[in-house]
Every structure is written in C-alpha cells, then in structure tokens.
Design a protein around this motif. Sequence first.
Motif, PDB file in Angstrom:
ATOM      1  N   THR A   2       0.840  -1.205   0.000  1.00  0.00           N
ATOM      2  CA  THR A   2       0.000   0.000   0.000  1.00  0.00           C
ATOM      3  C   THR A   2       0.872   1.252   0.000  1.00  0.00           C
ATOM      4  OG1 THR A   2      -1.699  -1.208   1.230  1.00  0.00           O
ATOM      5  CG2 THR A   2      -1.896   1.182   1.195  1.00  0.00           C
ATOM      6  N   GLU A   3       1.931   1.207   0.766  1.00  0.00           N
ATOM      7  CA  GLU A   3       2.830   2.365   0.824  1.00  0.00           C
ATOM      8  C   GLU A   3       3.421   2.667  -0.557  1.00  0.00           C
ATOM      9  OE1 GLU A   3       6.410   1.872   3.136  1.00  0.00           O
ATOM     10  OE2 GLU A   3       6.452   4.021   3.629  1.00  0.00           O
ATOM     11  N   ARG A   4       3.793   1.615  -1.282  1.00  0.00           N
ATOM     12  CA  ARG A   4       4.334   1.814  -2.635  1.00  0.00           C
ATOM     13  C   ARG A   4       3.324   2.534  -3.524  1.00  0.00           C
ATOM     14  NH1 ARG A   4       7.077  -4.172  -3.786  1.00  0.00           N
ATOM     15  NH2 ARG A   4       8.859  -3.870  -2.386  1.00  0.00           N
ATOM     16  N   ALA A   5       2.041   2.104  -3.450  1.00  0.00           N
ATOM     17  CA  ALA A   5       1.007   2.691  -4.302  1.00  0.00           C
ATOM     18  C   ALA A   5       0.741   4.151  -3.926  1.00  0.00           C
ATOM     19  CB  ALA A   5      -0.280   1.880  -4.196  1.00  0.00           C
ATOM     20  N   VAL A   6       0.692   4.414  -2.635  1.00  0.00           N
ATOM     21  CA  VAL A   6       0.443   5.783  -2.160  1.00  0.00           C
ATOM     22  C   VAL A   6       1.534   6.716  -2.688  1.00  0.00           C
ATOM     23  CG1 VAL A   6       0.478   7.240  -0.084  1.00  0.00           C
ATOM     24  CG2 VAL A   6      -0.880   5.131  -0.116  1.00  0.00           C
ATOM     25  N   LYS A   7       2.780   6.262  -2.585  1.00  0.00           N
ATOM     26  CA  LYS A   7       3.913   7.095  -3.034  1.00  0.00           C
ATOM     27  C   LYS A   7       3.905   7.266  -4.541  1.00  0.00           C
ATOM     28  CE  LYS A   7       7.149   6.630   0.740  1.00  0.00           C
ATOM     29  NZ  LYS A   7       8.180   5.765   1.328  1.00  0.00           N
ATOM     30  N   ALA A   8       3.657   6.171  -5.262  1.00  0.00           N
ATOM     31  CA  ALA A   8       3.721   6.229  -6.730  1.00  0.00           C
ATOM     32  C   ALA A   8       2.682   7.189  -7.297  1.00  0.00           C
ATOM     33  CB  ALA A   8       3.517   4.833  -7.314  1.00  0.00           C
ATOM     34  N   PHE A   9       1.508   7.265  -6.662  1.00  0.00           N
ATOM     35  CA  PHE A   9       0.435   8.104  -7.192  1.00  0.00           C
ATOM     36  C   PHE A   9       0.254   9.408  -6.420  1.00  0.00           C
ATOM     37  CE2 PHE A   9      -0.251   4.012  -8.992  1.00  0.00           C
ATOM     38  CZ  PHE A   9      -0.768   4.260 -10.259  1.00  0.00           C
ATOM     39  N   GLY A  10       1.074   9.603  -5.395  1.00  0.00           N
ATOM     40  CA  GLY A  10       1.011  10.834  -4.613  1.00  0.00           C
ATOM     41  C   GLY A  10      -0.325  11.027  -3.912  1.00  0.00           C
ATOM     42  N   ARG A  11      -0.963   9.952  -3.506  1.00  0.00           N
ATOM     43  CA  ARG A  11      -2.262  10.060  -2.837  1.00  0.00           C
ATOM     44  C   ARG A  11      -2.098  10.454  -1.370  1.00  0.00           C
ATOM     45  NH1 ARG A  11      -4.565  10.908  -7.310  1.00  0.00           N
ATOM     46  NH2 ARG A  11      -4.921   9.118  -8.663  1.00  0.00           N
ATOM     47  N   THR A  12      -3.121  11.101  -0.832  1.00  0.00           N
ATOM     48  CA  THR A  12      -3.068  11.482   0.583  1.00  0.00           C
ATOM     49  C   THR A  12      -4.118  10.730   1.400  1.00  0.00           C
ATOM     50  OG1 THR A  12      -4.541  13.328   0.131  1.00  0.00           O
ATOM     51  CG2 THR A  12      -2.176  13.794   0.116  1.00  0.00           C
ATOM     52  N   ARG A  13      -4.831   9.819   0.736  1.00  0.00           N
ATOM     53  CA  ARG A  13      -5.848   9.033   1.451  1.00  0.00           C
ATOM     54  C   ARG A  13      -5.722   7.565   1.092  1.00  0.00           C
ATOM     55  NH1 ARG A  13     -10.311  12.834  -1.035  1.00  0.00           N
ATOM     56  NH2 ARG A  13      -9.879  14.696   0.208  1.00  0.00           N
ATOM     57  N   VAL A  14      -5.889   6.741   2.119  1.00  0.00           N
ATOM     58  CA  VAL A  14      -5.944   5.293   1.919  1.00  0.00           C
ATOM     59  C   VAL A  14      -7.294   4.818   2.435  1.00  0.00           C
ATOM     60  CG1 VAL A  14      -4.988   3.051   2.600  1.00  0.00           C
ATOM     61  CG2 VAL A  14      -3.454   4.978   2.152  1.00  0.00           C
ATOM     62  N   VAL A  15      -8.016   4.084   1.603  1.00  0.00           N
ATOM     63  CA  VAL A  15      -9.283   3.503   2.045  1.00  0.00           C
ATOM     64  C   VAL A  15      -9.126   1.983   2.077  1.00  0.00           C
ATOM     65  CG1 VAL A  15     -11.705   3.111   1.424  1.00  0.00           C
ATOM     66  CG2 VAL A  15     -10.724   5.411   1.247  1.00  0.00           C
ATOM     67  N   ILE A  16      -9.378   1.398   3.238  1.00  0.00           N
ATOM     68  CA  ILE A  16      -9.333  -0.062   3.355  1.00  0.00           C
ATOM     69  C   ILE A  16     -10.767  -0.561   3.241  1.00  0.00           C
ATOM     70  CG2 ILE A  16      -8.265  -1.970   4.607  1.00  0.00           C
ATOM     71  CD1 ILE A  16      -7.160   0.020   6.593  1.00  0.00           C
ATOM     72  N   ALA A  17     -10.972  -1.639   2.506  1.00  0.00           N
ATOM     73  CA  ALA A  17     -12.331  -2.140   2.311  1.00  0.00           C
ATOM     74  C   ALA A  17     -12.346  -3.656   2.262  1.00  0.00           C
ATOM     75  CB  ALA A  17     -12.898  -1.568   1.019  1.00  0.00           C
ATOM     76  N   ALA A  29       2.021   7.861   9.674  1.00  0.00           N
ATOM     77  CA  ALA A  29       1.825   8.850  10.745  1.00  0.00           C
ATOM     78  C   ALA A  29       2.526  10.176  10.465  1.00  0.00           C
ATOM     79  CB  ALA A  29       2.302   8.272  12.069  1.00  0.00           C
ATOM     80  N   ALA A  30       3.743  10.120   9.955  1.00  0.00           N
ATOM     81  CA  ALA A  30       4.522  11.345   9.798  1.00  0.00           C
ATOM     82  C   ALA A  30       4.281  12.018   8.448  1.00  0.00           C
ATOM     83  CB  ALA A  30       6.005  11.007   9.955  1.00  0.00           C
ATOM     84  N   THR A  31       3.411  11.481   7.625  1.00  0.00           N
ATOM     85  CA  THR A  31       3.316  11.950   6.237  1.00  0.00           C
ATOM     86  C   THR A  31       2.055  12.730   5.917  1.00  0.00           C
ATOM     87  OG1 THR A  31       2.172   9.951   5.537  1.00  0.00           O
ATOM     88  CG2 THR A  31       4.583   9.901   5.449  1.00  0.00           C
ATOM     89  N   GLY A  32       1.077  12.756   6.825  1.00  0.00           N
ATOM     90  CA  GLY A  32      -0.170  13.459   6.527  1.00  0.00           C
ATOM     91  C   GLY A  32      -1.118  12.648   5.660  1.00  0.00           C
ATOM     92  N   VAL A  33      -0.780  11.405   5.401  1.00  0.00           N
ATOM     93  CA  VAL A  33      -1.695  10.533   4.649  1.00  0.00           C
ATOM     94  C   VAL A  33      -2.709   9.956   5.643  1.00  0.00           C
ATOM     95  CG1 VAL A  33      -1.869   8.356   3.346  1.00  0.00           C
ATOM     96  CG2 VAL A  33       0.046   9.926   2.922  1.00  0.00           C
ATOM     97  N   SER A  34      -4.010  10.103   5.337  1.00  0.00           N
ATOM     98  CA  SER A  34      -4.993   9.553   6.278  1.00  0.00           C
ATOM     99  C   SER A  34      -5.468   8.176   5.829  1.00  0.00           C
ATOM    100  CB  SER A  34      -6.171  10.508   6.466  1.00  0.00           C
ATOM    101  OG  SER A  34      -6.647  10.933   5.223  1.00  0.00           O
ATOM    102  N   VAL A  35      -5.689   7.329   6.810  1.00  0.00           N
ATOM    103  CA  VAL A  35      -6.105   5.942   6.552  1.00  0.00           C
ATOM    104  C   VAL A  35      -7.530   5.775   7.063  1.00  0.00           C
ATOM    105  CG1 VAL A  35      -5.628   3.515   7.071  1.00  0.00           C
ATOM    106  CG2 VAL A  35      -3.729   5.129   6.790  1.00  0.00           C
ATOM    107  N   MET A  36      -8.422   5.365   6.163  1.00  0.00           N
ATOM    108  CA  MET A  36      -9.830   5.256   6.540  1.00  0.00           C
ATOM    109  C   MET A  36     -10.353   3.855   6.296  1.00  0.00           C
ATOM    110  SD  MET A  36     -10.850   8.894   4.880  1.00  0.00           S
ATOM    111  CE  MET A  36      -9.440   8.916   3.791  1.00  0.00           C
ATOM    112  N   ALA A  37     -11.125   3.372   7.239  1.00  0.00           N
ATOM    113  CA  ALA A  37     -11.742   2.047   7.103  1.00  0.00           C
ATOM    114  C   ALA A  37     -13.165   2.138   7.625  1.00  0.00           C
ATOM    115  CB  ALA A  37     -10.953   1.011   7.895  1.00  0.00           C
TER     116      ALA A  37
END
Length: 351
Positions: free
Chosen positions: A265-280, A298-306
């Motif tokens: 997931t971290e690889r995908a977030v970085k590759a696309f520059g996303r700031t949100r992760v949705v787990i489903a 935690a240190a990156t400002g990316v929010s994780v939502m489930a």
Amino acid sequence: MKVLGIETSCDETSASIVEGDGDRASIRSLVILSQDVHRIFGGVVPEIASRAHLTALVPVVRQALDDASLALADVDAIAVTNAPGLVGALLVGVSFAKALAFALDVPVIGVHHMEGHLFAASLEVEDAVPPFTALLVSGGHTMLVDVPQWGVYQVLGRTRDDAAGEAFDKVGKLLGLPYPGGPEVERLAATAGEPAVRYSPPMLRRDQQPGTSEYYDMSFSGLKTAVLNSVREKTANGRTLSDDERSDLARAFQDALVGTLTGKTERAVKAFGRTRVVIAGGVAANRALGDSLRRRFAATGVSVMAPSNRLSTDNAAMIARAGLYRLGRGERSGFDLTAYSAQPLPGATHA
Ligand code: KG4
Ligand code: ZN
C-alpha cells in the motif's frame, strides 16, 4: 432518492435503505442476517447458502423497510449485487430484485460486489472519497487499486493465490478456530506477546522494481503453508499446541500478512502521490492492519480510513450506495440482468 440495496453474494442476507444522490448518501436502515449454519461445515456450503437466502430475503427486506419507516411504494430504485460471488446465492437476490422492480415499476441496477466494498467507508467518513489508494481485502479478493475518481479503478496488484481473508480463514482452521477465522485469529493474536516465531512478509522484497508485476502483487498461500509446517513441527510427537503457541502462531501470521499489505500500500500511495488510503472488505475490520497502516503514514499526513466492522464485512448498504452512484450516472439494468461468479470491476484498467 431512496434506494433499496440487496446483497446475497455469499453467506450474509442483507437489505438496506440508503437515501441520497450520486455524491452524498446516508443509511436509513441496514439489516444483516449472517448464516451461522455454515460454521458446522467450517466454510460456506453454496447450496445451503442459496436456500437460506431464499428463506430469509423477504423478512430481511421487510425489516429494512420497517426500520426506515417506509413502505415498498416509497422505494425509488433497487440495487442488487449480481457479481462476483456464489452464482446460486446471487441469483436469489437478482431474481427477487428484478421481480420487485417490475412490480413497483422502478429501475433496478446490478452492482459489482467489490465496487460496493469501495463505497463502504464513504457512508461513514466524509473524506473517504476519491482520489485515494484502495486496499480491497475480502474473503474472495485482494486487490490494490488506485482510484482517481469513482468509477475509474486502476488495478495495480492482486493476490496470485489466496485472498487475505481466505488466508485468515485457513489459518484459523489450522489453529482449531471456528469459521470465519479472521476475527478469531485477530482475537488470539492480540493475546500474544512478542512471538517466538516470525515469518517474513510474503512477496515483499526491497529489490522489487516498479513496472514489474511483483511490485504490487501479493501471495498468501506460502505463508499459510509456513504456519501449517510450524503446527506440524510442534505437534510431531503427538502433543497438542499450548495456548501460548497458538496465540504466537496467530500473531506471527498476522504480522507477516499485515506487513505485506502495508508495504504494498505504501508503494502505491507514493507512486500516485495520494493522501488518502481507504481499506475495504472483511479484513478491513482487522485492527492490526489499520494500526499498521496508520503508523506507517503517521509522519506523512496521509490519512487511513476504514469502515466500521458492520460495513467492512458484507452488507447491503454499500451495495445501495454504489447503486446510487451508478443510477446517478443514468445507468440502469434490464430485466435480462443475471448473476456472474466472476466479473472484472466495472471501469477497471490494469497497470
Ligand atoms: O468482505 P467479506 O465479508 O466477504 C467477501 O466478500 O469475501 O469478507 C469476509 C472475510 C472472511 O475471510 C473473514 O475471515 C475476514 O473477512 N475477516 C477478517 C476480520 N473480520 C472478517 N479478517 C481478519 N480480521 C478480522 N477482524
Ligand atoms: Zn465482500
């Protein structure tokens, strides 16, 4: 618009009323009836699931209407899961939905079960809307998807063998836990200290390169075999596993699986520059997974939502929500709508 959602793809009979438009929606009612009967068999028996849906669906829909203080005549449209899943089970919902839509003279829309899962978190968390990186982890599927907007799904990677939930269920069985194993393995793992056993996160290596399928793809069947081998080793002399050994194995398995999901997931977030992760999907209910992702970002400002547990596992509210989106785009299904055991996510492209 008030949409009646119907979900019968596996072993939950569910109906829900969701009200809103293509952008915003809220749950008026949600009824989920889990078919406990499958516990006796240690897994879902398709024929029994179909029959149980047949018995349960009418009262479940009636309850959803009652809970929303609505009558059938108040329903504006019907959304029903028509793929993927157990065909016999899906057909019960699809046939019911078409008949009801015909009788009420309202539109019916077939919904892809995994698109439903993608919408689940948005029913509870305002920010769980695209663009985001989606980690879809259920009993039947495991996918990493980039979602620039609703309806556009770039599938980056998927499991090459077992789904994450399936691995939880199989390991649960190995450890003598009831079906479904996911929540049970999580509970057992939570009682472990630092485990004496460790497994490395499968298919996660630093030398994997972007542009190769192994960069995002996953695999969990080897991990399951590793747990099986540990169990065999420890019980070779005929003794049974101690409680500590069982919780240790549960923890070591979960740590490795979560490690892979977090790393990919971290690889995908970085590759696309996303700031949100949705787990489903059902495994989104796993606290260790959510915590691991939150720690990683935690240190990156990316929010994780489930979604909450109720909306992580199979439910008709997410189906109604995805249906609302499709209906909002003017889409309708015909009365030739049918069920498919497998079907690509609509709007999916593959990296
Ligand atoms: O999404 P879902 O309800 O059904 C499918 O579409 O497959 O997912 C069910 C899966 C099962 O494999 C179940 O063991 C797993 O989700 N699951 C969990 C947890 N709760 C459900 N896995 C790990 N931890 C949990 N807390
Ligand atoms: Zn599901």
